[in-house]
Motif scaffolding. Structure first.
Motif, PDB file in Angstrom:
ATOM      1  N   ASN A 119       0.582  -0.866   0.161  1.00 30.46           N
ATOM      2  CA  ASN A 119      -0.279   0.094  -0.187  1.00 30.46           C
ATOM      3  C   ASN A 119       1.049   1.346  -0.720  1.00 30.46           C
ATOM      4  O   ASN A 119       0.404   2.497  -1.051  1.00 30.46           O
ATOM      5  CB  ASN A 119      -1.033   0.131   1.133  1.00 30.46           C
ATOM      6  CG  ASN A 119      -2.452   0.275   1.470  1.00 30.46           C
ATOM      7  OD1 ASN A 119      -2.534   0.489  -0.210  1.00 30.46           O
ATOM      8  ND2 ASN A 119      -3.619  -0.472   2.161  1.00 30.46           N
ATOM      9  N   THR A 159      -1.579  -2.518  -7.241  1.00 31.88           N
ATOM     10  CA  THR A 159      -3.060  -3.013  -6.386  1.00 31.88           C
ATOM     11  C   THR A 159      -3.580  -4.727  -6.359  1.00 31.88           C
ATOM     12  O   THR A 159      -3.590  -5.159  -5.743  1.00 31.88           O
ATOM     13  CB  THR A 159      -4.128  -1.672  -6.551  1.00 31.88           C
ATOM     14  OG1 THR A 159      -3.565  -0.406  -6.158  1.00 31.88           O
ATOM     15  CG2 THR A 159      -5.179  -1.229  -5.319  1.00 31.88           C
ATOM     16  N   ARG A 160      -3.898  -4.550  -7.609  1.00 38.07           N
ATOM     17  CA  ARG A 160      -4.694  -6.174  -7.744  1.00 38.07           C
ATOM     18  C   ARG A 160      -3.727  -6.780  -6.860  1.00 38.07           C
ATOM     19  O   ARG A 160      -3.818  -7.678  -6.502  1.00 38.07           O
ATOM     20  CB  ARG A 160      -4.636  -6.376  -9.326  1.00 38.07           C
ATOM     21  CG  ARG A 160      -5.331  -5.683  -9.761  1.00 38.07           C
ATOM     22  CD  ARG A 160      -6.864  -6.075  -9.285  1.00 38.07           C
ATOM     23  NE  ARG A 160      -7.920  -5.077  -9.732  1.00 38.07           N
ATOM     24  CZ  ARG A 160      -8.398  -4.851  -7.933  1.00 38.07           C
ATOM     25  NH1 ARG A 160      -7.473  -5.515  -6.930  1.00 38.07           N
ATOM     26  NH2 ARG A 160      -8.515  -3.565  -8.292  1.00 38.07           N
ATOM     27  N   THR A 171      -1.287  -6.244  -4.078  1.00 32.25           N
ATOM     28  CA  THR A 171      -1.431  -6.274  -3.051  1.00 32.25           C
ATOM     29  C   THR A 171      -2.756  -7.518  -2.241  1.00 32.25           C
ATOM     30  O   THR A 171      -2.871  -7.677  -1.393  1.00 32.25           O
ATOM     31  CB  THR A 171      -2.071  -5.108  -2.472  1.00 32.25           C
ATOM     32  OG1 THR A 171      -1.105  -3.839  -3.112  1.00 32.25           O
ATOM     33  CG2 THR A 171      -1.632  -4.507  -0.928  1.00 32.25           C
ATOM     34  N   ASP A 172      -4.119  -7.458  -3.401  1.00 29.63           N
ATOM     35  CA  ASP A 172      -5.025  -7.208  -2.782  1.00 29.63           C
ATOM     36  C   ASP A 172      -4.980  -9.177  -3.094  1.00 29.63           C
ATOM     37  O   ASP A 172      -5.132 -10.196  -1.457  1.00 29.63           O
ATOM     38  CB  ASP A 172      -6.512  -7.487  -3.298  1.00 29.63           C
ATOM     39  CG  ASP A 172      -6.893  -5.861  -3.445  1.00 29.63           C
ATOM     40  OD1 ASP A 172      -7.337  -5.385  -3.172  1.00 29.63           O
ATOM     41  OD2 ASP A 172      -7.258  -5.731  -5.107  1.00 29.63           O
ATOM     42  N   ARG A 173      -4.172  -9.477  -3.938  1.00 30.81           N
ATOM     43  CA  ARG A 173      -3.659 -11.227  -4.045  1.00 30.81           C
ATOM     44  C   ARG A 173      -3.313 -12.125  -2.801  1.00 30.81           C
ATOM     45  O   ARG A 173      -3.151 -12.561  -2.131  1.00 30.81           O
ATOM     46  CB  ARG A 173      -3.320 -11.550  -5.110  1.00 30.81           C
ATOM     47  CG  ARG A 173      -3.056 -12.796  -5.212  1.00 30.81           C
ATOM     48  CD  ARG A 173      -3.363 -13.415  -6.834  1.00 30.81           C
ATOM     49  NE  ARG A 173      -4.530 -12.505  -7.529  1.00 30.81           N
ATOM     50  CZ  ARG A 173      -3.570 -12.755  -8.991  1.00 30.81           C
ATOM     51  NH1 ARG A 173      -2.632 -12.908  -8.524  1.00 30.81           N
ATOM     52  NH2 ARG A 173      -4.368 -11.682  -9.983  1.00 30.81           N
ATOM     53  N   GLU A 228      -4.607 -11.226   0.366  1.00 29.22           N
ATOM     54  CA  GLU A 228      -6.509 -13.422   0.280  1.00 29.22           C
ATOM     55  C   GLU A 228      -5.266 -13.945   0.707  1.00 29.22           C
ATOM     56  O   GLU A 228      -5.379 -14.953   1.394  1.00 29.22           O
ATOM     57  CB  GLU A 228      -6.844 -13.047  -0.789  1.00 29.22           C
ATOM     58  CG  GLU A 228      -8.130 -12.992  -1.281  1.00 29.22           C
ATOM     59  CD  GLU A 228      -8.689 -12.124  -2.584  1.00 29.22           C
ATOM     60  OE1 GLU A 228      -8.089 -12.886  -3.428  1.00 29.22           O
ATOM     61  OE2 GLU A 228      -9.332 -10.651  -3.263  1.00 29.22           O
TER      62      GLU A 228
END
Lengths: 255, 297
Positions: free
Chosen positions: B225, B277-278, B280-282, B285
């Motif tokens: 982030n 950002t994607r 980071t999401d992965r 999760e």
């Protein structure tokens, strides 16, 4: 002696339940009938599928095949209201899973107030009554981490009981406790049995299983190898795998 | 999911291969129908909302003018090379700053979480450092360093403003990131430290092999982030006169009285930040899945 001849339609009925995680088949065709007011005890080594079976019953896991009828309703039906089903099934976990940021009384009344819409005063009165029945009345205002493991687990039982479930599931509830504390938790379960609560219990405590079970099922490799009264299964097993398992339990000094 | 009749593990007592029962096939049909219904609802609601927004903007009175002054495609292509050239500077500074921030913040976090009495003065200084730079707006730090250091006349030749500006960004971000890492270190349960020390590992070995690996794994999502935020904030040094992409867009805009350069610059940022950002999401999760797996074991 048949053991399970208590009258009434079964509360829970499992027919040929299958469950796999990837290529790992955890349950391969398990059938089980739990009549009202009866106690079914699942025994077997760790990884035999006991916990998975319990988690399938209240839909924490989705089965691959088979029927799970709870009061005649198929809980695996995609159209079934999972929340509604879970409201009527209480489950107690090995690791207590109390909410650490809430006092004991709030842990117990949470579902009553938020799900069942019971007024705060009434919910707390009901919780206190239950707590005193399990000799925990003086702990109501405490936070869970101030309690011993046995007390925490009894609070977890009270929390599951508070919503007056039709069926209680116990998933190795004493495995995280020392021998002295085990007993106070097991007495709580015995107390429930005397009140006629319908229960399915996964446990490693063979002595306890012998005392409370109407039916004992020995699970290995996702299959029920042997079932019957405690006298049949624990004291006089016929299946070679059951014998081997119980022999090892005895060697470990747990029977 | 074993959809096709699978063979169980070798020697399984189930015997014949499993064929899904009628009941299960029925459930699958219902699930499929439910999935279709959900997809349909999602498509319909997307259509209504996005269509509505397009309609709202497209039919507004000022839209023709906005399209000309913000979305001039031909002009956008013309200036793209200039903006790309400037954006290269942003990317270079971003990488340099990220590396420097990583090192400095790690040192700060280690000092702040240390317990040795010999390090007490360092601990005090690190705390003051973090308090000051975490609490001061980045823009002010850039001004203060960008204009203050040259005024000291420390060197014969003036230090380039790019260096000063980037230093300001590094100093400020190191304070943010140090706090993230410190929270990660503190979140590792004391019993882990006790277990490592009781095996005979020294304080430093414990930190290096047991505490830090767990701490870092936990703070990777918030750190990513910060990495995204850093790319955007590196552009702030344009206030010192550095011609990076934002400044370049500003110059172009003031020449042509057309705001398309700002839009193009935004797109350049997005091309880098959206994949990050994607990612980071992965990562987040995966972290959550791993923690849950531990919980149910």
């Amino acid at each position: 002696m048949t053991g399970i001849d208590r009258a009434g339609a079964p509360v829970l009925e499992l027919v040929d339940v299958r469950k796999s995680f990837g290529h790992d088949v955890v349950l391969q065709g398990v059938s089980l009938t739990v009549p009202e007011h009866s106690v079914t005890v699942l025994i077997g080594a760790s990884g035999s599928g006991k916990s998975t079976l319990l988690r399938c019953i209240n839909q924490l896991e989705r089965v691959d095949d088979g029927l799970i009828l709870f009061d005649g309703q198929d809980v695996c039906d995609p159209r079934a209201d999972v929340d509604d089903i879970r409201q009527r099934i209480g489950i107690v976990f090995q690791s207590f899973n109390l909410f650490p940021h809430m006092r004991v009384i709030d842990n117990i009344t949470l579902a009553l107030r938020k799900v069942h819409g019971v007024a705060k005063d009434e919910a707390e009165a009901r919780a206190l009554e239950l707590l005193s029945r399990f000799s925990l009345a003086d702990k109501a205002q405490q936070y869970p981490d101030r309690l011993s493991g046995g007390q925490q687990q009894r609070v977890a039982i009270v929390r599951a009981l508070a919503v007056q479930p039709r069926l209680m599931l116990f998933d190795e509830v004493t495995s995280a406790l020392d021998p002295v504390l085990v007993n106070e938790v097991l007495s709580a379960v015995r107390e429930l049995r005397s009140e006629g609560m319908t229960m399915v219990i996964a446990t490693h405590e063979m002595g306890f299983a012998t005392q409370v079970a109407d039916e004992v099922c020995f699970l290995a490799g996702g299959v029920i190898h042997e079932r019957g009264t405690p006298q049949q299964v624990i004291e006089d097993p016929q299946d070679p795998d059951t014998r081997e398992f119980l022999r090892r339990v005895r060697e470990a000094g747990r029977l | 999911m074993t959809q096709n009749p699978s063979t169980g593990p070798a020697g399984s007592p189930a015997g014949p291969v499993w064929v899904p029962s009628e009941a299960e096939l029925g459930r699958r049909r219902i699930r499929k129908a439910q999935d279709r219904k959900r997809a349909l609802i999602a498509a319909a609601s997307s259509f209504v909302i996005i269509g509505g927004l397009v309609l709202l903007v497209g039919t507004s009175q000022g839209w023709p003018v906005v399209r000309q002054t913000f979305f001039d495609v031909q002009y956008g292509w013309e200036i793209l090379p200039l903006l790309l050239e400037a954006f290269r500077l942003n990317l270079i500074l971003w990488v340099i700053a990220a590396v420097a921030i990583g090192i400095i913040s790690m040192l700060l976090a280690l000092v702040r979480t240390s317990t040795s009495p010999a390090l007490a003065p360092l601990r005090f200084l690190a705390t003051v450092y973090v308090d000051v730079f975490r609490g001061t707006p980045l823009l002010l730090v850039i001004y203060l360093i960008g204009f203050g250091i040259p005024a000291l006349q420390l060197t014969e030749r003036p230090i380039p403003v790019v260096v000063l500006g980037t230093t300001a960004v590094i100093i400020t971000y190191a304070a943010y990131v140090a706090e993230v890492i410190r929270s990660g270190i503190l979140s590792v349960h004391p019993s882990q430290r006790a277990a490592a020390r009781s095996l005979g590992l020294s304080h430093f070995q414990t930190l290096r092999h047991v505490v830090l690996p767990q701490a870092i794994r936990r703070v990777v999502p918030p750190l990513l982030n910060d990495l995204v935020a850093l790319l955007k904030d590196v552009g702030l040094i344009s206030v010192l006169g550095v011609v990076e992409v934002i400044r370049q867009a500003q110059i172009l805009t003031s020449k042509s009285f057309n705001f398309t350069p700002y839009v193009v610059a935004s797109i350049l940022f997005l091309i880098v930040t959206i994949p990050l950002t994607r990612l980071t999401d992965r990562v987040l999760e995966r972290t959550i899945a791993r923690q849950n797996a531990q919980g149910s074991a």
